[in-house]
Design a protein around this motif. Sequence first.
Motif, PDB file in Angstrom:
ATOM      1  N   UNK A  52       3.796   5.703  -5.743  1.00  0.00           N
ATOM      2  CA  UNK A  52       3.776   5.742  -7.205  1.00  0.00           C
ATOM      3  C   UNK A  52       2.664   6.638  -7.719  1.00  0.00           C
ATOM      4  N   UNK A  53       1.488   6.531  -7.114  1.00  0.00           N
ATOM      5  CA  UNK A  53       0.388   7.409  -7.524  1.00  0.00           C
ATOM      6  C   UNK A  53       0.715   8.871  -7.259  1.00  0.00           C
ATOM      7  N   UNK A  54       1.378   9.147  -6.138  1.00  0.00           N
ATOM      8  CA  UNK A  54       1.779  10.520  -5.850  1.00  0.00           C
ATOM      9  C   UNK A  54       2.774  11.036  -6.873  1.00  0.00           C
ATOM     10  N   UNK A  55       3.727  10.189  -7.267  1.00  0.00           N
ATOM     11  CA  UNK A  55       4.708  10.552  -8.292  1.00  0.00           C
ATOM     12  C   UNK A  55       3.999  10.879  -9.609  1.00  0.00           C
ATOM     13  N   UNK A  56       3.042  10.026  -9.999  1.00  0.00           N
ATOM     14  CA  UNK A  56       2.321  10.243 -11.250  1.00  0.00           C
ATOM     15  C   UNK A  56       1.422  11.478 -11.172  1.00  0.00           C
ATOM     16  N   UNK A  57       0.872  11.752  -9.996  1.00  0.00           N
ATOM     17  CA  UNK A  57       0.054  12.958  -9.821  1.00  0.00           C
ATOM     18  C   UNK A  57       0.891  14.214 -10.068  1.00  0.00           C
ATOM     19  N   UNK A  58       2.113  14.212  -9.550  1.00  0.00           N
ATOM     20  CA  UNK A  58       3.007  15.354  -9.793  1.00  0.00           C
ATOM     21  C   UNK A  58       3.400  15.439 -11.262  1.00  0.00           C
ATOM     22  N   UNK A  59       3.619  14.287 -11.885  1.00  0.00           N
ATOM     23  CA  UNK A  59       4.003  14.274 -13.298  1.00  0.00           C
ATOM     24  C   UNK A  59       2.860  14.778 -14.179  1.00  0.00           C
ATOM     25  N   UNK A  81       0.829  -1.203   0.000  1.00  0.00           N
ATOM     26  CA  UNK A  81       0.000   0.000   0.000  1.00  0.00           C
ATOM     27  C   UNK A  81       0.866   1.257   0.000  1.00  0.00           C
ATOM     28  N   UNK A  82       1.922   1.255   0.791  1.00  0.00           N
ATOM     29  CA  UNK A  82       2.784   2.437   0.862  1.00  0.00           C
ATOM     30  C   UNK A  82       3.454   2.729  -0.484  1.00  0.00           C
ATOM     31  N   UNK A  83       3.950   1.709  -1.137  1.00  0.00           N
ATOM     32  CA  UNK A  83       4.625   1.907  -2.419  1.00  0.00           C
ATOM     33  C   UNK A  83       3.633   2.293  -3.516  1.00  0.00           C
ATOM     34  N   UNK A  84       2.435   1.718  -3.465  1.00  0.00           N
ATOM     35  CA  UNK A  84       1.434   2.087  -4.469  1.00  0.00           C
ATOM     36  C   UNK A  84       1.040   3.551  -4.317  1.00  0.00           C
ATOM     37  N   UNK A  85       0.862   4.003  -3.107  1.00  0.00           N
ATOM     38  CA  UNK A  85       0.524   5.404  -2.879  1.00  0.00           C
ATOM     39  C   UNK A  85       1.669   6.321  -3.303  1.00  0.00           C
TER      40      UNK A  85
END
Length: 407
Positions: A192-199, A186-190
């Motif tokens: 990754x989603x945060x990284x993509x949100x910034x991108x 869960x921590x890593x998925x969140x």
Amino acid sequence: MAQDSATRAAAPAYPPPRRSATEVPDAYAVLRAEEPVAEVTLPSGDTGHLVSRYDDVRAVLADPRCSRAATVRPEAPKLTAVPFDAGGLFTMDPPEHTRLRALAARAFTPRRVAAMRPRIAELAGELADSMAAQGGRADLNAAFAFPFPVAVICELLGVPYADRERFRTWSDAVLSLSAHTPEEMLRHKQALLGYLRDLVADKRREPGEDLLSALVAVRDEEGGLSEHELLTLAMTLLVAGHETTVGVLGTSVFTLLRQPDRLALVPDGEEELAALVEELLRINPIGDGGPLRVTTEPVEIAGRVLPANSAVIASICSANRDGARFPDADRFVPDRAADPAQPPQLAFGHGPHYCLGAPLARTELALALRILADRFPTMRLAVPPETVTMHTGLLVNRLTELPVAWG
């Protein structure tokens, strides 16, 4: 929905263990012969049903009653403790899946992939140059099999290649069966989603010619998908767009290097090379099964009726080794796929969820093998094949390392 402890104890664990990196689990041959629909205990602890014969697997993959969307229902059995989110290609059925798939498919048409061939070949050549500069020995996984598909998908999506080690850690967790704890997944998925949100925010400010910029425009200008769908689709394309090819490229080279002729088996002709790629995809499973499906009504498979809300794993790994469809199925036959009487291998699935990245993956594999054979004609395994190991606990099959030597 977790099952009682007695049921869990009775059903063998999925995926079944493999004795080595060179062999698929023995259990599949037994199941095809004796129990083509078998109860198994999924990594989540829930009970599922493993389908192992080619014809039955193909039927499940095309059956709308074996649903991906149903997997997100609260009462549905789960594959892992942290399943895929709703709103993505892995958890949708037509017509919603058709809409989302059509948006992503623009980047993966055969014509678009053909136009990308020179750049894909250039990326492979640059990595081969770097590997050659290391001397006469390297870990092919680290030097080529991982960075090559990552570089391709990064250019296609518009993701910074410099961030590859960050999203490698995240994507491994997203594809974990049992290699990570639920908290880690869960921590890593969140992350990754945060990284993509910034991108995505960066693409809104400064759009480029990449697929992610195009999807942001579809979201903002056409209203063709929600913000959640945009982020989930971006995650799916990034993770699936490199993880599967990384794994099968490494295992394919491993297969070739175990043959007497090694990389000399890579032919010059396009048709012959395409046939070799198909056989390598058949003999080297991307994973033990496809994404989980859940029945929406009673479904009969191989004479057994599964009730509604049953978890089903269609084992592509087992189907591609089915001797009823592939004579001498465990033997590597480089030109097997050139025989029109042979059925298609199922590495990329079948039906409405057939992998939209299949043309790109085939092109990457063909170009990578051709360049490696040209650049390293004397390449050989640098360690005994029995010492090469596979990562465990992941949805995809990937070697831990592949030491090779040349010269």
